[in-house]
Every structure is written in C-alpha cells, then in structure tokens.
Design a protein around this motif. Structure first.
Motif, PDB file in Angstrom:
ATOM      1  N   ILE A 206       0.608  -1.055   0.161  1.00  0.00           N
ATOM      2  CA  ILE A 206       0.142   0.533  -0.358  1.00  0.00           C
ATOM      3  C   ILE A 206       0.699   1.396  -0.058  1.00  0.00           C
ATOM      4  O   ILE A 206       0.888   1.378   1.163  1.00  0.00           O
ATOM      5  CB  ILE A 206      -0.712   0.051   1.501  1.00  0.00           C
ATOM      6  CG1 ILE A 206      -1.914  -1.208   0.651  1.00  0.00           C
ATOM      7  CG2 ILE A 206      -1.656   1.242   1.422  1.00  0.00           C
ATOM      8  CD1 ILE A 206      -2.710  -1.168   2.475  1.00  0.00           C
ATOM      9  N   VAL A 224      -2.599  -1.554   7.152  1.00  0.00           N
ATOM     10  CA  VAL A 224      -0.659  -1.255   7.780  1.00  0.00           C
ATOM     11  C   VAL A 224       0.280  -0.907   6.466  1.00  0.00           C
ATOM     12  O   VAL A 224       0.460  -1.807   5.286  1.00  0.00           O
ATOM     13  CB  VAL A 224      -0.101  -2.898   8.122  1.00  0.00           C
ATOM     14  CG1 VAL A 224       1.100  -3.177   8.084  1.00  0.00           C
ATOM     15  CG2 VAL A 224      -1.466  -4.592   8.688  1.00  0.00           C
ATOM     16  N   GLY A 226       4.258   0.056   6.201  1.00  0.00           N
ATOM     17  CA  GLY A 226       5.435   0.044   6.110  1.00  0.00           C
ATOM     18  C   GLY A 226       6.397   0.733   4.795  1.00  0.00           C
ATOM     19  O   GLY A 226       7.023   2.017   5.250  1.00  0.00           O
TER      20      GLY A 226
HETATM   21  C1  1GP Z   1       4.525  -6.097   5.047  1.00  0.00           C
HETATM   22  O1  1GP Z   1       1.665  -5.240   5.738  1.00  0.00           O
HETATM   23  C2  1GP Z   1       2.961  -5.105   5.852  1.00  0.00           C
HETATM   24  O2  1GP Z   1       4.402  -7.466   5.827  1.00  0.00           O
HETATM   25  C3  1GP Z   1       4.014  -3.505   5.408  1.00  0.00           C
HETATM   26  O3  1GP Z   1       4.594  -4.350   3.958  1.00  0.00           O
HETATM   27  O4  1GP Z   1       6.008  -2.669   3.472  1.00  0.00           O
HETATM   28  O5  1GP Z   1       4.457  -3.041   1.649  1.00  0.00           O
HETATM   29  O6  1GP Z   1       3.741  -1.852   2.940  1.00  0.00           O
HETATM   30  P1  1GP Z   1       5.061  -3.275   2.809  1.00  0.00           P
END
Ligand code: 1GP
Length: 251
Positions: A206, A224, A226
C-alpha cells in the motif's frame, strides 16, 4: 486483560478503521527512528507494528525501548519467529500462517514460544496470517517455505479465513508482503470481509493514498503500511488524515 484486542473489537463494532505503522528494526538508525516517532506522535496512528520475517541486526530492543519511552501508541510485535519475542512491547501478533502448509509456522514456533509468552506481560493477539501473491517473491514466502494464495482467488482466501475464524483465531491478516508490487486485491478483501466476523488487517504494497482508500472501502479494518512511509516522508500524515476522514464520514 486484553486491552489491544478489546479496543480493536470495539472500534470494528463501531465501524471505525485503524492505521498501523510497520517499523522494520533493520531499516532504522537512531536518527530515522526519532523522525518516525515524531511523525507518529504528530499524526493519528492506532498501532505500531515492529518486526519482519527476518531481523538481522540487534536493533529490535533499541527500537522498542525508544518507542516505549517516547510514544503512547500501542506497540505490537510482528514476529518472524519465536526469537522476536520482546517484553518492551505491549503485545504480539501470534501469527499462524494458515495460507501455508508448513507445520513450523502453523503451530511449531508457537509451542516453543508459548511458555515464554505465558510468563511475559505481552498481550497475545491470535492471528490467522494469510499471504496473498503480491507480484514478486517475498522474504516471508522464502523463509516460511510456503506459497501465497493467488491474488485472483478470493474463494480460496475466504475459505482460509473462515477456517481460521472457526479455529478460534481472533484476527485475520491478509498480507501481500513487504514492498509488494500489487497489494491485496479489492475482490479478496471484500470476499474475506463478507465471510468473517473477526477484525481484518490488510497490508503489503500500500504505497498510495488511492490504494489505501480502496483497501478501506473494500473492508479492511486495519491497514498496515511500512515501506511507503520509509520512502515518502509525508505519507504517514496523508494516511492518518485519510483514515480520520474515513471515520468521520462513516460516523
Ligand atoms: C508487510 O503488511 C506489511 O508485511 C507492510 O507492507 O512494507 O509493503 O507497506 P509494506
């Protein structure tokens, strides 16, 4: 007392969406961690997930201790294995990799970790973890030696999630993997959401407001993020505003 789980359940019951920031200890240094914490504290972030399928540095403890000191946002370990248990967090996703057929990640690591978790102050969050094909091989697929569910197979994802719920798991996490090229499809999110009562977490790839918005509209209760937060400095605020405005419009 299950504080994290019960507040998440009440939010879902009230139709309120949540935003979780994923911090990978391997990608942080003291300076970038400070920046991240300031951004988190000046936005509206519901959870901080800390971890990853492989952690190669000794940063986990440092990151959690700093977070403990500097923010009230609940800190939840997103573990790759039993070695990632750390008492400086508030909770831990007890992930059972139900899309896979590797007994070690379905129950093996859990047996090893259970006595330690029972003695700890960590809140355990029993989670059915479902990998969805994100367009490229992921570390978690490699490490767990499992195949993800194809992104165009909503029925397989739904049957897996239903089984997880029937087995008593309290959350379902659909993950296309860190840095996925394609996030979990709206079709999969919608079909899974329609078939379960427990909260649905969605992550992996995302990296635009539009993708986040689609995941929320399709039925994700928690999104989520990251990588995109590491890559684009303003993204954390944009997503926090998106989730807030989504919650206001639904209120
Ligand atoms: C990965 O769901 C998480 O296990 C987050 O993914 O780093 O691509 O946002 P991203």
């Amino acid at each position: 007392m299950r504080k994290i789980l019960s507040s998440l359940y009440s939010n879902v019951k009230a139709g309120k969406k949540s935003f979780a920031v994923l911090l990978d200890p391997d990608k942080l240094n003291p300076e970038s961690l400070e920046d991240r914490i300031n951004a988190i504290n000046s936005a509206s972030v519901d959870y901080i997930f800390v971890g990853g399928s492989l952690i190669s540095t000794d940063n986990m403890n440092l990151v959690l201790e700093k977070l403990q000191e500097k923010t009230f946002v609940p800190k939840v370990i997103f573990p790759g294995n039993g070695l990632h248990i750390n008492e400086s967090a508030d909770g831990i996703l007890l992930l059972s990799l139900i899309s896979g057929r590797n007994p070690d990640f379905l129950i093996g690591q859990h047996v090893i970790s259970a006595p330690i978790l029972k003695r700890s102050s960590l809140e355990t969050l029993p989670t059915g973890y479902i990998l969805i094909d994100g367009g490229k091989p992921t570390t978690v697929s490699y490490i767990s030696n499992t195949f993800p569910i194809p992104n165009n197979k909503p029925d397989v994802a739904a049957a897996t999630a239903i089984a997880g719920e029937m087995l008593g798991l309290k959350l379902i996490y659909l993950d296309a993997g860190s840095g996925a090229q394609i996030p979990v499809s709206e079709g999969i999110i919608q079909t899974v959401k329609k078939n379960i009562e427990i909260p649905l977490i969605v992550g992996g790839g995302i990296n635009t407001v539009q993708k986040a918005s689609k995941a929320l509209a399709a039925g994700a209760d928690v999104i989520v993020i990251g990588n995109a937060i590491e890559d684009q400095p303003g993204f954390l605020h944009e997503i926090s505003q998106l989730v807030e405005s989504y919650n206001l419009s639904e209120a």
